[in-house]
Design an enzyme around this catalytic site. Structure first.
Site, PDB file in Angstrom:
ATOM      1  N   SER A  95      31.050 -41.923 -12.869  1.00  0.00           N
ATOM      2  CA  SER A  95      31.798 -42.698 -13.872  1.00  0.00           C
ATOM      3  C   SER A  95      32.082 -41.788 -15.049  1.00  0.00           C
ATOM      4  CB  SER A  95      30.974 -43.904 -14.325  1.00  0.00           C
ATOM      5  OG  SER A  95      30.853 -44.838 -13.278  1.00  0.00           O
ATOM      6  N   LYS A 170      36.878 -48.898 -13.989  1.00  0.00           N
ATOM      7  CA  LYS A 170      35.432 -48.888 -14.229  1.00  0.00           C
ATOM      8  C   LYS A 170      35.137 -49.095 -15.718  1.00  0.00           C
ATOM      9  CE  LYS A 170      30.995 -48.418 -13.702  1.00  0.00           C
ATOM     10  NZ  LYS A 170      30.182 -47.269 -13.355  1.00  0.00           N
ATOM     11  N   LYS A 238      26.338 -44.815 -22.575  1.00  0.00           N
ATOM     12  CA  LYS A 238      27.214 -43.727 -22.126  1.00  0.00           C
ATOM     13  C   LYS A 238      28.593 -44.283 -21.746  1.00  0.00           C
ATOM     14  CE  LYS A 238      28.494 -41.779 -18.122  1.00  0.00           C
ATOM     15  NZ  LYS A 238      28.395 -41.820 -16.662  1.00  0.00           N
TER      16      LYS A 238
END
Lengths: 296, 296
Positions: A95, A170, A238
Site C-alpha cells: 500500500s 486503497k 501510515k
C-alpha cells in the site's frame, strides 16, 4: 504455468506467498531478513536479491511496507529493474502512494515489462485465509494474466482502472474505514456519557441507516474493550499520512481524515499505537474524560 | 383496544397516524395547521387542542419538529398536561434533546401518567411504508403496552433504556449517519480528483471493511448526482445542533460532528440545504474546486 517471484515475506507476504506455492506455482522468493523456513520447506527457492527473483520469475510480486521500500526493491542496487526483461510483470501489492505508483509503472514499462498495482485490504487474517480484497490498477490484459494468482490470495478482486487506480482505491478505503471508526467512536462516547447502555444503542442502530461493517465489528470492540489487533493504529497512521500527502499534492481538502489522524496521534500518545484501530476511541474518551466501558 | 391520540400531522405524523387508524384504532388528532382530509375521511376525530386529545385518548403520541414544540404541546396553554390523567401514556416520537426529554418525562410522571420517548429514523419513506426504526426510552411495562402501536408504524423497534435513552440513541444515529456520509464524500472527492473511476472504486470497496448502508445508498447518490431528498440537509443540521449542544452539556468533544455541521453549513451556503444530506459532498467538492461527477 507462470514462474512467480515474491519479494517481501513479512506478516502479509509470507502467507500470501505460501498460498501460491501451495497452488503449485514455482516460487522464487527474497526478503530483507530471513526467508521463513516453512516456505523453503514447501519448495520455494530463496534468491539472494530482488534482481535474481526478477531474472528467474515471470511475474514478480512485491509486498513491502512503504513507498521508499518499493522504490528501493524495484530500482535500487540489485533491484528488480536490473533483472527484469520484456514480457514480465511487476505486481506491487504494497500500500503506497498513487502518484509514485504511476511513475514506477512508467519506469517498468520503459524496460518492456508490465506493471499492476494491487494493494489489499483484509489484514493478516485475510492474508492467512486467502480472503483479501485486492484493488488493481493496470491494463486489462495484464490484469487477466495475473488474476489466477490473485484468486489464490483473495476473494473480492477488482480492476479499478489504469496504473495508480488500485492505490487510489486503497487510500479511499482507508479514509472511509478510519472515519467510520471515528464516527462510531463519537456516537459511543456520546451515548455512554449521556448514560445509555451502549450495547443496546449499537443493537438499535444495526439494520438502520447507521449500519456498517465498522459498527458491527469495531463498535463491538469498543464496547467489549477487545483492542488486540486486527489492524494496528500505527499502520493506519501510515495510510492516512499517504491520504493526506496525496491530498495535498492533488489539491483536495480532507478535513475529517486530518482530524482522524490527530486522534490516532493522541491514541498513540496514550500508549495505544500497537492496538487495533478501533482503539482510536481512547482518544475520544480522553477528550471527554470518560470511558465507554471499563478496560477488560 | 386503546384509544390513541396523535398530535402533529406533518410529513411524518400524517402517514404514521394513518397506519394506526387503518389498523382500527379510535384516533383523536390535533395539528397546528389543518388536519389532512384523508385522515378525517378515514374516521379520525379532529380535536381543537392537545388538551382535548389528552382528555379523549389513552395513549397520546406527539410528532412535532423540535424540543420547544414538544414543550409547548405538552405543557403550554391548552396542552396535553391540562387534559391528561393517571394511567395514560405520552409517547413523544419527535427527535428532540435527551436532557429535556428526561425533564418532560418527570413532569408527566408527576401527573400520574407514563412517558415513552420514541424517536424514529427512516424518514418520509419509512413513515409511509411503516418501516421506521423506533428507538425507545422508558419503563419496560409501558413500552410493552405501546409496542402494538409501534408495530403498525415501524419494523426495528428497540427499548434502549430509561427515559431519554431513545433520544440519546437517535442522536448517536444521526452522528454516525452524518459522519459516514462525510467519510464517503472525502473518499469520493479524493478518488475522483486523483483520476479514478469513482463508480468502480465504490464497487471495489463494497463487501470490504469500508462497507456501509451509506456507501451503498449515499455513495451512489454522489456518483449519479441524485440529490433529491431523502433526508434534507436542513433537518440534519437541526439534529447535529442537538448532538453538539447535548455534547456541550455532557462534557463530550465531538470533533468530526462539529466539522460535519460546518460542511452542512457550507452546503447550505451553496444552495443545497433542501437537498438530500448526501449533498454534503458539495461542500467537499467546493473545497477542492472539483466535482465527483457532472451535475445531472
Amino acid at each position: 504455468m507462470e514462474k512467480v517471484g515474491f519479494i517481501g515475506l513479512g506478516i502479509m507476504g509470507a502467507p500470501m506467498a505460501g498460498h501460491l506455492r501451495a497452488a503449485g506455482y514455482e516460487l522464487f522468493v527474497h526478503t530483507r531478513s530471513k526467508v521463513p523456513e516453512a516456505l523453503t520447506a514447501a519448495g520455494a527457492i530463496a534468491c539472494t536479491s530482488a534482481k535474481e527473483v526478477a531474472q528467474r520469475a515471470d511475474i514478480i510480486i512485491t509486498m513491502v511496507p512503504d513507498t521508499p521500500d518499493v522504490e528501493k526493491v524495484l530500482f535500487g542496487a540489485g533491484g528488480v529493474a536490473e533483472g527484469i526483461s520484456a514480457g514480465k510483470v511487476v505486481v506491487d501489492m504494497s500500500s503506497i502512494a498513487p502518484v509514485e505508483t504511476k511513475a514506477f509503472a512508467q519506469r517498468i514499462n520503459a524496460l518492456g515489462a508490465q506493471y499492476i498495482d494491487a494493494p489489499v485490504s483484509g489484514g493478516e487474517v485475510g492474508a492467512k485465509g486467502a480472503t483479501l480484497t485486492i484493488m488493481c490498477g493496470g491494463e486489462a490484459a495484464t490484469f487477466e494474466r495475473v488474476k489466477p494468482l490473485f484468486e489464490k490470495m483473495g476473494k473480492n478482486i477488482t480492476l479499478v482502472g489504469p496504473n495508480g487506480a488500485g492505490q487510489i482505491c486503497k487510500v479511499a478505503n482507508q479514509i472511509i474505514v478510519a472515519l467510520t471508526i471515528e464516527a462510531v467512536g463519537e456516537a459511543m462516547v456520546f451515548a455512554s456519557k449521556a448514560g445509555a447502555d451502549v450495547a443496546k444503542v449499537r443493537s438499535a442502530l444495526m439494520g438502520g441507516l447507521a449500519t456498517s461493517r465498522i459498527l458491527e465489528l469495531h463498535g463491538e470492540r469498543m464496547i467489549k474493550r477487545t483492542f488486540n489487533p486486527g489492524f494496528r493504529i500505527e499502520l493506519h497512521q501510515k495510510d492516512l499520512n499517504l491520504a493526506l500527502s496525496s491530498a495535498k499534492a492533488l489539491g483536495v481538502a480532507l478535513p475529517n481524515t486530518s482530524t482522524a489522524q490527530q486522534l490516532f496521534n493522541t491514541a498513540s500518545a496514550l500508549g495505544s499505537g500497537k492496538l487495533d484501530h478501533s482503539a482510536m476511541v481512547h482518544a475520544l474518551e480522553a477528550m471527554a474524560a470518560h470511558k465507554v466501558a471499563p478496560d477488560a
